[in-house]
Scaffold this active site. Structure first.
Site, short mmCIF file in Angstrom:
data_model
loop_
_atom_site.label_atom_id
_atom_site.label_comp_id
_atom_site.label_asym_id
_atom_site.label_seq_id
_atom_site.Cartn_x
_atom_site.Cartn_y
_atom_site.Cartn_z
N LYS A 212 -7.58 -9.94 -6.48
CA LYS A 212 -7.58 -10.76 -5.26
C LYS A 212 -7.17 -9.86 -4.09
CE LYS A 212 -4.66 -12.67 -2.91
NZ LYS A 212 -5.23 -12.20 -1.62
N GLU A 292 5.32 -3.01 -5.72
CA GLU A 292 5.62 -1.96 -4.73
C GLU A 292 5.66 -2.59 -3.35
OE1 GLU A 292 6.82 0.99 -5.30
OE2 GLU A 292 6.76 0.36 -7.38
N CYS A 326 3.60 1.75 4.48
CA CYS A 326 4.92 1.46 3.88
C CYS A 326 5.81 2.68 4.04
CB CYS A 326 4.76 1.10 2.42
SG CYS A 326 3.89 2.37 1.49
N GLU A 423 11.74 -4.24 8.38
CA GLU A 423 10.43 -3.58 8.44
C GLU A 423 9.59 -4.23 9.55
OE1 GLU A 423 7.41 -4.09 5.31
OE2 GLU A 423 7.11 -1.92 5.37
P1 NAD Z 1 1.50 -9.12 2.11
O1 NAD Z 1 2.70 -9.17 1.22
O2 NAD Z 1 1.44 -10.05 3.25
O3 NAD Z 1 0.16 -9.36 1.24
C1 NAD Z 1 -0.13 -8.57 0.12
C2 NAD Z 1 -1.08 -9.34 -0.78
O4 NAD Z 1 -0.43 -10.49 -1.31
C3 NAD Z 1 -2.32 -9.86 -0.07
O5 NAD Z 1 -3.42 -9.73 -0.94
C4 NAD Z 1 -1.97 -11.32 0.16
O6 NAD Z 1 -3.10 -12.14 0.31
C5 NAD Z 1 -1.22 -11.65 -1.11
N1 NAD Z 1 -0.31 -12.79 -1.04
C6 NAD Z 1 0.28 -13.31 0.08
N2 NAD Z 1 1.10 -14.32 -0.28
C7 NAD Z 1 1.05 -14.42 -1.63
C8 NAD Z 1 1.69 -15.25 -2.58
N3 NAD Z 1 2.57 -16.17 -2.21
N4 NAD Z 1 1.41 -15.08 -3.90
C9 NAD Z 1 0.54 -14.12 -4.30
N5 NAD Z 1 -0.11 -13.31 -3.43
C10 NAD Z 1 0.14 -13.45 -2.11
O7 NAD Z 1 1.38 -7.59 2.61
P2 NAD Z 1 0.31 -6.95 3.59
O8 NAD Z 1 0.54 -7.41 4.99
O9 NAD Z 1 -1.05 -7.06 3.03
O10 NAD Z 1 0.70 -5.41 3.48
C11 NAD Z 1 1.75 -4.84 4.20
C12 NAD Z 1 3.00 -4.73 3.35
O11 NAD Z 1 2.72 -3.97 2.17
C13 NAD Z 1 4.12 -3.97 4.06
O12 NAD Z 1 5.34 -4.60 3.77
C14 NAD Z 1 4.06 -2.58 3.42
O13 NAD Z 1 5.26 -1.86 3.49
C15 NAD Z 1 3.68 -2.93 2.01
N6 NAD Z 1 3.07 -1.80 1.32
C16 NAD Z 1 3.79 -1.19 0.33
C17 NAD Z 1 3.26 -0.07 -0.31
C18 NAD Z 1 4.02 0.62 -1.41
O14 NAD Z 1 3.42 1.42 -2.14
N7 NAD Z 1 5.31 0.39 -1.55
C19 NAD Z 1 1.99 0.40 0.05
C20 NAD Z 1 1.27 -0.27 1.04
C21 NAD Z 1 1.83 -1.37 1.68
#
Ligand code: NAD
Length: 523
Positions: A212, A292, A326, A423
């Site tokens: 997804k 992550e 991130c 963040e």
């Molecule tokens: P997000 O947490 O908003 O969404 C990530 C994914 O989760 C998306 O596919 C979203 O649709 C899905 N999602 C949202 N709510 C959900 C729920 N309740 N249950 C299941 N799935 C759900 O993050 P984002 O805005 O897409 O990405 C940015 C974030 O990701 C930042 O916090 C960044 O630091 C982090 N990030 C971390 C790494 C790492 O390796 N640590 C790498 C890239 C990004």
């Protein structure tokens, strides 16, 4: 599907970066953008059990640099399709788990080779769907190829795992078996590399998945899946459903989903962690979560350092892809002896950055969507009360009406200020003064997170001490804190930055397997 994996494979090598200063590569990239522009606004199906599927509702993915441009239209999955996708994955698991590691690795290698052939087209989708400039897009595509190549080799290594100690009178084996059906939930910001990386790691171990993608980057995932099919992906091994939190929750809590590979925000990661721990009716296992999450990454700038390199490294780490990594540097902790000169230099460097449409390959571009823009501007308003604005601090109106915010730097920020703790995930940097190396390390470690960090210093003693005491999953010396390379920098964070899964490292694939010990008494 026949096995084509040459064994042994040549040693893993990172994909080279594309040199966009060459006129030929520039022309090729512009042509790739022109080629994909013809495809903009197309409608993409969900893919469940190898069949294309439409639902009654769609959503649009827009270009953040020009929101009137529709990149793709996608059918919105509901909890019903989420359930069907898990069932299709469960069905495919029966055969896929028995497919040889060599055949599964061969699929990844064929996919890597196809992506290599269409490298610039994938770059172009990244430019238009999430607003990466050419270099950032190229790094994302290169990392995707690296994950495919690296995990193919790792799967073969795991398959031929060294036998355990042989107990006298017995023959002892240890085999790494797949877990079952996994939910793969990637973020939008590395929509090819992380999406493909978590998917490839899952399937190369014999698992099947429901993927997804983020609703901010659905088109790139749809193109990846179609390429995987071309590479010979059997039906049901990857099932693609599109949508937001509702479908995400449905797959996380499905009783047949054995593991969840998630990369995204701390908030959503914690929710998944909790939800996955709740046992559902007819669930026969403990779910595994590979999470992550976010970061509040710091760079320490020592008085004894190469200031030019430090300013360049902080600028690249803080404002590369507009701070939407991130690993982005959002705090720079500067020794009092060089604090004033550093503030002058970082202001100058941030102001020198060019900003505009990623398709024109400027240094900085828009943030991903209106919600992100509002969040970043809200933090800038908070920052005005928490620090001294050195530069930026406002949205920028550019042709295309993209979501632009000027690279922003606040000085004199207290280590406990909100902009030094939370963040922001945008182009906002907090400069914090330290009076000793001891204090600098304490400030660096004083957040909930622990993802990346860097230190600029010529002192071996300080570097060694940071190696011991700077509590982050990925630490760098005298270089930026972004740009981890598969294989060389296994990636994953401490504390609230995640489960430290170390993607692109030698331990990663074991997270997608369960080890079975077999002991046979010798007669
Ligand atoms: P997000 O947490 O908003 O969404 C990530 C994914 O989760 C998306 O596919 C979203 O649709 C899905 N999602 C949202 N709510 C959900 C729920 N309740 N249950 C299941 N799935 C759900 O993050 P984002 O805005 O897409 O990405 C940015 C974030 O990701 C930042 O916090 C960044 O630091 C982090 N990030 C971390 C790494 C790492 O390796 N640590 C790498 C890239 C990004």
């Amino acid at each position: 599907m026949s096995s084509t994996t040459p064994i042994p494979l040549p040693p893993f090598r990172n994909e080279p970066f594309t040199d966009f200063s060459s006129a030929e590569n520039k022309r090729a990239m512009r042509q790739a953008l022109d080629r994909i522009r013809v495809e903009l606004g197309r409608t993409y199906d969900l893919i469940i059990g190898g069949s294309d599927l439409q639902t009654s509702a769609t959503f649009q993915s827009l270009n953040p640099a020009n929101p009137s441009e529709v990149v793709g239209i996608h059918y919105q999955a509901t909890t019903r399709e989420a359930g069907h996708a898990v069932e299709a994955a469960q069905l495919a698991f029966a055969t896929w788990r028995k497919t040889s590691a060599a055949d599964r690795a061969a699929l990844l290698l064929r996919a890597a080779s196809l992506i290599r052939q269409r490298h610039l087209e994938f770059c172009a989708w990244l430019v238009l769907e999430v607003g990466k400039n050419w270099g950032e897009a190229d790094a994302d595509v290169g990392e995707c190829i690296d994950f495919l190549e690296f995990y193919a080799r790792e799967a073969l290594r795991l398959d031929a795992a060294t036998p355990p100690i042989q107990y006298p009178g017995e023959r002892n084996l240890l085999r790494y078996l797949p877990l079952g059906v996994g939910a793969v939930i990637p973020p939008w910001n590395f929509p090819l590399a992380i999406m493909a990386g978590m998917t490839a790691a899952s399937i190369v171990c014999g698992n099947t998945v429901v993927l997804k993608p983020s609703p901010d980057a659905p088109t790139i995932a749809a193109h990846f899946l179609s390429l995987m099919e071309e590479a010979g992906l059997p039906d049901g091994v990857i099932n693609l459903i599109q949508g937001g939190p509702e479908v995400g929750r449905a797959i996380v809590e499905h009783p047949q989903v054995r593991f969840i590979a998630f990369t995204g925000s701390r908030k959503v990661g914690l929710e998944i962690h909790e939800r996955a721990a709740q046992i559902q009716p007819n669930q026969h296992f403990l779910k595994r979560t590979i999470l992550e999450l976010g970061g509040k990454d710091a760079i320490l700038v020592d008085s004894d350092c190469d200031l030019d390199q430090a300013v360049a490294g902080v600028t690249a780490s803080a404002f590369g892809f507009n701070g939407q990594k991130c690993s982005a540097c959002s705090r720079v902790i500067v020794d009092a002896a060089i604090y004033d000169i550093f503030c002058d230099r970082i202001k100058e460097a941030a102001e020198a950055l060019t900003q505009g449409p990623p398709a024109d390959n400027l240094q900085t571009g828009p943030v991903i969507n209106p919600t992100a823009k509002k969040r970043v501007l809200d933090y800038i308003a908070i920052g005005r009360n928490e620090g001294r604005l050195l530069t930026g601090g406002a949205e920028v109106d550019l042709p295309g009406k993209g979501y632009y915010i000027a690279p922003t730097v606040f000085a004199d920020v207290a280590p406990t200020a909100r902009i030094a703790q939370e963040e922001i995930f945008g182009p906002v940097l907090a400069v914090i003064k330290s009076h000793s190396f001891e204090e600098a390390l304490a400030i660096a470690n004083n957040t909930q997170y622990g993802l990346t960090g860097s230190i600029y210093s010529h002192s071996r003693e300080k570097l060694d001490r940071a190696g011991e005491e700077f509590h982050v999953g990925n630490l760098y010396f005298n270089r930026k804190c972004t740009g981890a390379m598969v294989g060389a920098h296994p990636f994953g964070g401490f504390n609230m930055s995640g489960t430290d899964s170390k993607a692109g490292g030698p331990d990663y694939l074991t997270l997608f397997t369960q080890a079975k010990s077999i002991a046979e008494k010798l007669v």
